[in-house]
Motif scaffolding. Structure first.
Motif, mmCIF file in Angstrom:
data_model
loop_
_atom_site.group_PDB
_atom_site.id
_atom_site.type_symbol
_atom_site.label_atom_id
_atom_site.label_comp_id
_atom_site.label_asym_id
_atom_site.label_seq_id
_atom_site.Cartn_x
_atom_site.Cartn_y
_atom_site.Cartn_z
ATOM 1 N N ALA A 65 0.679 -1.087 -0.050
ATOM 2 C CA ALA A 65 0.288 0.159 0.008
ATOM 3 C C ALA A 65 1.206 1.475 -0.026
ATOM 4 O O ALA A 65 0.337 2.254 -0.830
ATOM 5 C CB ALA A 65 -0.725 -0.355 0.802
ATOM 6 N N GLY A 66 2.139 1.126 0.797
ATOM 7 C CA GLY A 66 3.401 2.132 0.716
ATOM 8 C C GLY A 66 4.086 2.540 0.030
ATOM 9 O O GLY A 66 5.044 1.711 -0.434
ATOM 10 N N ARG A 221 3.576 3.897 8.970
ATOM 11 C CA ARG A 221 4.841 3.672 9.156
ATOM 12 C C ARG A 221 5.640 4.498 10.603
ATOM 13 O O ARG A 221 5.526 5.999 10.553
ATOM 14 C CB ARG A 221 5.434 4.480 7.734
ATOM 15 N N ALA A 272 -0.811 -4.771 7.479
ATOM 16 C CA ALA A 272 -1.984 -5.870 6.820
ATOM 17 C C ALA A 272 -0.508 -6.134 5.397
ATOM 18 O O ALA A 272 0.113 -5.575 5.431
ATOM 19 C CB ALA A 272 -2.321 -4.341 6.020
HETATM 20 C C1 OXD Z 1 2.624 -1.873 2.732
HETATM 21 C C2 OXD Z 1 3.386 -2.076 3.961
HETATM 22 O O1 OXD Z 1 3.100 -1.051 2.398
HETATM 23 O O2 OXD Z 1 3.201 -3.661 3.904
HETATM 24 O O3 OXD Z 1 2.029 -2.344 2.068
HETATM 25 O O4 OXD Z 1 3.610 -1.759 4.524
#
Ligand code: OXD
Length: 306
Positions: A65-66, A221, A272
């Protein structure tokens, strides 16, 4: 069509096998220096050399996701950057946050301790109305988390960069709304993307604006939290505890005080996890959209940083 796969810390073989099965007729291979130019890339924390050698890519799909690790690199402006949206991650985030929230609210850690001394003692349950949960970030992940938290009848606040309306959530936005949002929340959950604006956002000044006895859950984060400030507020008692899945340095160094702090729960960045089957299905659909010239959900706005 050729797809190249370059994902640090990911076992490549199962991905390559499942990608080939999902995209028959497509040449899918593991990137190595000098590999032929590809049309699409599937990446996680690739090195700069990867993009230097593959400037022709139509799109790079981030299997997470990030996109903070991607946006630190120099990538051709013609390469569309696309992140996973949800792909089975939102429900995991919701599970993690609800688990941490309920563990704290129902004092399950204390019951675990009591069991060690065979102590049978019931603890009062605080008023739920006194436990407003503030969720920072109201994108796909944040909204899923908000829905799950609201299911347990906690009051839910939400904060986002720009104004949003989400059913069942008291929404705040922008710099102006941030202090009001913090003051209205007792449990703070970060699902925010990592951008220059969110770096160090959770520090002594901001965290002390939470209601007394506040609790922090960070699934976003680590760089968003000034860890020394967090420790200070925990030790002073303004914060009752924290559940942290992400850290400024990962893996969290073994001597780091967060590991042994009695009010802190540490998990190793597992809130996740990327699910291979769901991600591949989503990437295959997104490639079809790019090929058809359609808008692709999850396209990263490089200026905005997510
Ligand atoms: C993501 C992570 O960004 O697992 O998916 O940190």
């Amino acid at each position: 069509m050729r797809i190249t796969f370059c994902c640090a810390q990911t076992q490549a073989e199962p991905w390559l096998m499942d990608l080939r099965a999902a995209l028959p007729g497509v040449d899918v291979s593991l990137w190595q220096p000098g590999a032929p130019p590809a049309d699409y890339a599937i990446v996680w924390a690739p090195p700069q050399a990867f993009f230097d050698e593959q400037p022709q890519l139509k799109a790079a799909f981030n299997i997470g996701a990030g996109v903070d690790a991607l946006l630190r690199l120099n990538i051709a402006p013609t390469t569309q950057l696309v992140r996973l949206d949800d792909a089975g991650m939102a429900v995991q985030m919701a599970e993690y946050v609800c688990h941490a929230l309920i563990r704290h609210y129902r004092q399950f850690a204390d019951y675990e301790t009591q069991q060690h001394s065979s102590t049978w003692s019931q603890r009062a349950i605080p008023l739920r109305s006194q436990m407003p949960v503030g969720i920072m970030g109201l994108g796909v992940l944040g909204q899923r988390v908000a829905r799950a938290v609201a299911q347990f009848d906690f009051p839910v606040n939400g904060w986002s960069r720009s104004a949003k309306q989400v059913d069942g959530v008291r929404c705040f936005h922008g710099e102006q709304g941030f202090s009001d949002f913090l003051a209205a929340s007792k449990v703070l959950v970060s699902v925010l993307p990592s951008t220059p604006q969110t770096r160090d956002l959770l520090n002594r000044r901001t965290l002390s604006q939470l209601k007394k006895g506040g609790y922090l859950i960070n699934v976003a984060r680590g760089v968003q939290v000034v860890e020394d400030d967090l420790l200070l507020l925990l030790n002073e008692g303004h914060l009752a505890g924290a559940a942290l899945d992400v850290f400024r340095t990962e893996p969290l160094p073994s001597a780091h005080p967060l590991w042994s702090h009695p009010k802190v729960t540490v998990t190793p960045h597992i809130a996740a996890l990327t699910l291979r089957q769901e991600s591949i299905a989503q990437i295959a659909a997104k490639i079809a959209d790019v090929e058809a010239g359609k808008a692709v959900a999850g396209t990263v706005d490089r200026q905005r940083g997510y």
